[in-house]
Design a protein around this motif. Structure first.
Motif, short mmCIF file in Angstrom:
data_model
loop_
_atom_site.label_atom_id
_atom_site.label_comp_id
_atom_site.label_asym_id
_atom_site.label_seq_id
_atom_site.Cartn_x
_atom_site.Cartn_y
_atom_site.Cartn_z
N PHE A 169 -41.44 -32.96 -13.38
CA PHE A 169 -41.82 -33.87 -14.44
C PHE A 169 -43.34 -33.99 -14.49
CE2 PHE A 169 -37.61 -35.16 -12.88
CZ PHE A 169 -36.89 -34.83 -14.02
N ILE A 200 -28.91 -23.19 -5.71
CA ILE A 200 -29.37 -24.29 -6.57
C ILE A 200 -28.29 -24.68 -7.58
CG2 ILE A 200 -30.58 -22.73 -8.20
CD1 ILE A 200 -32.81 -24.91 -8.29
N VAL A 216 -40.58 -33.88 -19.20
CA VAL A 216 -40.28 -32.75 -18.32
C VAL A 216 -41.43 -31.77 -18.42
CG1 VAL A 216 -38.61 -30.91 -17.84
CG2 VAL A 216 -37.83 -33.07 -18.81
N LYS A 230 -38.79 -41.94 -19.68
CA LYS A 230 -39.13 -41.88 -18.25
C LYS A 230 -38.12 -41.02 -17.51
CE LYS A 230 -39.28 -44.89 -14.32
NZ LYS A 230 -38.65 -46.13 -13.87
N TYR A 231 -38.63 -40.29 -16.53
CA TYR A 231 -37.79 -39.46 -15.67
C TYR A 231 -38.13 -39.71 -14.21
CZ TYR A 231 -36.98 -36.68 -19.91
OH TYR A 231 -36.64 -36.27 -21.17
N ASP A 232 -37.20 -39.42 -13.34
CA ASP A 232 -37.44 -39.49 -11.90
C ASP A 232 -36.82 -38.27 -11.23
OD1 ASP A 232 -38.88 -41.68 -11.23
OD2 ASP A 232 -37.14 -43.02 -11.06
N ALA A 233 -37.42 -37.85 -10.17
CA ALA A 233 -36.79 -36.82 -9.34
C ALA A 233 -35.75 -37.52 -8.47
CB ALA A 233 -37.83 -36.13 -8.49
N PRO A 234 -34.69 -36.81 -8.08
CA PRO A 234 -33.72 -37.44 -7.19
C PRO A 234 -34.35 -37.77 -5.85
CG PRO A 234 -33.03 -35.20 -7.82
CD PRO A 234 -34.37 -35.43 -8.40
N ALA A 235 -33.83 -38.81 -5.20
CA ALA A 235 -34.37 -39.20 -3.90
C ALA A 235 -34.16 -38.06 -2.91
CB ALA A 235 -33.65 -40.45 -3.42
N LYS A 293 -30.53 -32.59 -11.15
CA LYS A 293 -31.87 -32.25 -10.67
C LYS A 293 -32.87 -33.35 -11.00
CE LYS A 293 -31.12 -27.25 -11.13
NZ LYS A 293 -31.50 -26.09 -11.96
N GLY A 294 -32.44 -34.36 -11.74
CA GLY A 294 -33.34 -35.46 -12.06
C GLY A 294 -32.59 -36.62 -12.67
N TYR A 295 -33.31 -37.74 -12.88
CA TYR A 295 -32.77 -38.88 -13.59
C TYR A 295 -33.54 -39.05 -14.89
CZ TYR A 295 -30.71 -40.17 -9.10
OH TYR A 295 -30.01 -40.16 -7.93
N GLY A 296 -32.83 -39.42 -15.93
CA GLY A 296 -33.48 -39.76 -17.19
C GLY A 296 -33.17 -41.22 -17.52
N TYR A 297 -34.12 -41.89 -18.13
CA TYR A 297 -33.93 -43.29 -18.52
C TYR A 297 -33.82 -43.33 -20.03
CZ TYR A 297 -35.10 -44.18 -13.69
OH TYR A 297 -35.09 -44.19 -12.31
N VAL A 298 -32.61 -43.54 -20.52
CA VAL A 298 -32.33 -43.40 -21.95
C VAL A 298 -32.43 -44.75 -22.63
CG1 VAL A 298 -30.66 -42.57 -23.65
CG2 VAL A 298 -30.71 -41.53 -21.37
N LYS A 310 -36.39 -25.05 -10.95
CA LYS A 310 -36.63 -26.31 -10.24
C LYS A 310 -37.26 -27.25 -11.25
CE LYS A 310 -36.81 -24.92 -5.51
NZ LYS A 310 -36.78 -23.44 -5.55
N ILE A 311 -36.57 -28.31 -11.61
CA ILE A 311 -37.06 -29.19 -12.67
C ILE A 311 -38.19 -30.08 -12.14
CG2 ILE A 311 -36.40 -31.12 -14.18
CD1 ILE A 311 -35.33 -28.40 -15.11
N VAL A 360 -29.80 -36.17 -15.25
CA VAL A 360 -30.06 -35.10 -16.22
C VAL A 360 -30.31 -33.81 -15.46
CG1 VAL A 360 -30.93 -36.59 -18.06
CG2 VAL A 360 -32.52 -35.74 -16.33
N PHE A 361 -30.32 -32.71 -16.19
CA PHE A 361 -30.50 -31.39 -15.59
C PHE A 361 -29.53 -31.20 -14.42
CE2 PHE A 361 -34.37 -32.30 -17.87
CZ PHE A 361 -34.51 -31.15 -18.63
N TYR A 386 -29.57 -32.07 -20.74
CA TYR A 386 -29.34 -33.51 -20.78
C TYR A 386 -27.90 -33.90 -20.47
CZ TYR A 386 -34.12 -33.92 -21.99
OH TYR A 386 -35.48 -33.86 -21.90
N ILE A 437 -35.88 -40.83 -24.54
CA ILE A 437 -36.03 -40.90 -23.08
C ILE A 437 -37.52 -40.97 -22.80
CG2 ILE A 437 -35.60 -39.79 -20.87
CD1 ILE A 437 -33.17 -38.51 -21.90
#
Ligand SMILES: Cc1cc2nc3c(=O)[nH]c(=O)nc-3n(C[C@H](O)[C@H](O)[C@H](O)COP(=O)(O)OP(=O)(O)OC[C@H]3O[C@@H](n4cnc5c(N)ncnc54)[C@H](O)[C@@H]3O)c2cc1C
Lengths: 245, 319
Positions: A19, B269, A26, A213-218, B139-144, A16-17, B135-136, A120, A211
């Protein structure tokens, strides 16, 4: 024949990823790492070329010392040589420049990568090696046979597949059809301990991307349940309300 | 400085994803206040290119000679890079299709550019040039942040809204010297009459809960009726119930359709990683505890062999 397989190290597929609190990185605490699943298919094809054509099989990994464990796993599966470029590369092009620099003294007939790494999801390593070396690259490759100086391949295209041949050397990126992942045997595991890993210091400059910044999916707002007896309601919603068809 | 968009064709025709891409590139160019040019490679009638004017296309370089009759990643990259140079492009955008994936990274290596693959947004240019991507495996978003002056972007299919705009296409024939002699295409096999999964807006997918390949008739019927592509979970393709090309998930195809209907799939998953960016997810599973329900918008707890025929009948009743 000489074959090079490029190996990346990724979090286990069940991870489970998460941040860090400021979303800038990460959080790898407690994460178990594996050979990138697509690279296992690449390695399996490399093993097949070793068995059927007597190829010498080299694996290369770009990353710090904790990557040695996955090179050893490749040894246990049957790789002959291992190279690690000792740097924490940031993007695909940087990885590729390092791979090309570290292997510049050698001529490989086939270079095999996974179609992408599952961290990635860049999907660029094989193609870029092709360009840097000026050789054909075949992406999403599901079949590779070598006869003399010619590689015969099959790749996925939109809505189908394409068969093609190319003069060696070639670089292909593997999908799962390329080869069934191998499981190390006892002899391999014993030998893996003693095979040397060649550690090479980085030769190139900075990466072209970062990179920050990262976000978790909504999160989904919650599942709306429809009673199985009135299943047709789902079609009404999708058709009338959501206008999906 | 300008933006160059590669308008990929499929046997001379353009697809919805090309129109999404043109809209994206046009918005990008106007955001940066620079010119937009396009390039077409391969055998395309001028009239097909001109028809893209309604999406705001202007100047189009057309590379159309014997050397580019068939897609070869290296040769097409040479052509694309020659047009990028000639048009003064510092940013090149491509679709994240199979061929886009094959040439985008080659182009970035050739230009020593920054690249982001699978972009899902326009760049944020307040602080650099920052493009969002998953990304992943979802499982997430990355801002490149693309830090080089030269940039390559491949845009995910079905991630940008098509918008029409006034445009007046002018085509310039461009001859690029390319070398594809090391590669020979020997056969192209296309599935006919089927919607390719990678491009589908609607997907009906089924898993091990269906018990055996003989039970897929109702899945195919539902898919046909609503115009959806069919997909499956990994174990289903592993045992050969369905073709590998239908396997979605972390180690299969990643899809983000507008609708994903999952029948008899538990929602592991690794499966979710490949499908969770679908816009609407419906889950049909007899186990109320199946993890897939947590990722669903709509759920039916029930036996697939009772529920799916009801759905089929309901679609047939729509007028
Ligand atoms: C490295 C790795 C990579 C993987 N990659 C992928 C991947 O890319 N894609 C993928 O899909 N999986 C992947 N997996 C496998 C994944 O972990 C699961 O095993 C798999 O997704 C399960 O498939 P399933 O849901 O079809 O089957 P099951 O887990 O067996 O689930 C079947 C479901 O059907 C339901 N069911 C049974 N009968 C009925 C009925 N009559 N009506 C309605 N529902 C019914 C059950 O309640 C159950 O939830 C991967 C695993 C690993 C280790």
């Amino acid at each position: 024949m000489k074959v090079l397989v490029c190996i990346s190290k990724t979090p286990d597929t069940t991870t489970k990823i998460a941040f860090t609190a400021d979303h800038s990185a990460v959080n790898y605490d407690g994460v178990k790492f594996i050979i990138n699943p697509y690279d296992e298919h690449a390695l399996a094809k490399g093993m097949e070329l070793k068995e059927n054509h007597g190829a010498e099989l080299t694996v290369i990994h770009v990353g710090p010392a904790d990557g040695d464990q996955i090179i050893r796993k490749c040894f246990a599966i049957g790789a002959d040589k291992g190279i690690r470029v000792n740097t924490d590369a940031i993007d695909g092009l940087q990885v590729d420049k390092e791979i090309v620099a570290a292997t510049s003294g050698e001529q490989f007939d086939a270079i095999i990568t996974g179609r992408e790494s599952i961290d990635y999801n860049g999907g660029m390593v094989g193609e870029m090696i092709g360009e840097l070396l000026g050789i054909p690259s075949v992406s999403y490759c599901q079949q590779l046979d070598i006869d003399g100086n010619t590689a015969s391949m099959k790749r996925f295209i939109d809505g189908g597949e394409e068969s093609l041949t190319a003069q060696l050397p070639v670089v292909v990126s593997a999908v799962k059809e390329l080869g069934e992942p191998r499981i190390p045997n006892m002899r391999g595991i014993m030998q893996a301990r003693t095979k040397p890993i060649t550690v090479v210091e980085p030769a190139t400059g900075a990466a072209n991307t970062t990179i920050g910044k990262y976000d978790a999916p909504a999160q989904k707002s919650g599942c709306k349940y429809i009673d199985a007896c009135n299943a047709e309601q789902l079609i009404e919603i999708l058709h009338n309300e959501k206008k999906l068809f | 400085m300008s933006v160059l968009v590669y308008i990929e064709n499929w046997e001379g025709a353009f697809k919805k994803s090309t129109k999404e891409l043109i809209t994206y590139a046009r918005h990008l160019a106007s955001k940066l206040g620079v010119e937009l040019n396009a390039v077409s490679i391969g055998n395309v009638e001028n009239s097909a290119i001109e028809a893209l004017g309604v999406y705001g296309l202007g100047k189009v370089y057309s590379v159309n000679n014997g050397n580019v009759a068939q897609f070869k990643a290296g040769a097409y990259t040479q052509a694309l890079s020659a047009v990028a140079d000639a048009s003064g492009a510092s940013i090149v955008v491509l679709g994240n299709t199979y061929n886009g994936k094959a040439m985008g990274p080659r182009l970035a290596a050739k230009m020593d550019a920054s690249i982001v693959t699978g972009a899902i947004s326009l760049p944020d240019t307040d602080n650099g040039f920052v493009v969002k991507k998953t990304v992943f495996s979802n499982k997430g978003y990355g801002y490149v942040n693309l830090t080089n002056e030269k940039k390559v972007i491949t845009l995910n299919i079905n991630s940008y809204q098509i918008e029409e705009a006034a445009g007046n296409v002018s085509i310039e024939d461009f001859s690029a010297s390319v070398d594809g002699s090391k590669v020979n295409i020997t056969e192209v096999a296309k599935q006919t009459g089927k919607i390719p999964l990678t491009e589908a807006e609607l997907v009906v997918s089924a898993g091990r809960g269906l018990k055996g390949p003989e039970n897929w008739g109702m899945i195919e019927e539902l898919a046909d009726l609503i115009g959806a592509a069919t997909a499956c979970s990994k174990p289903v393709s592993d045992v050969g119930w369905r073709p590998h090309s239908e396997h979605v998930g972390q180690t299969g195809i990643t899809v983000s359709p507008n609708l994903y209907i999952a029948v008899g799939i538990s929602g592991a998953i690794q499966h979710l990683a490949g499908v969770s960016s679908s816009k609407t997810i419906c889950v049909i599973n007899k186990d109320p505890e199946a993890p897939f329900f947590q990722a669903a918008d709509y759920g039916i707890v029930g036996d697939a062999f009772e529920v799916v025929p009801k759905l089929v009948a309901a679609v047939k009743n729509l007028s």
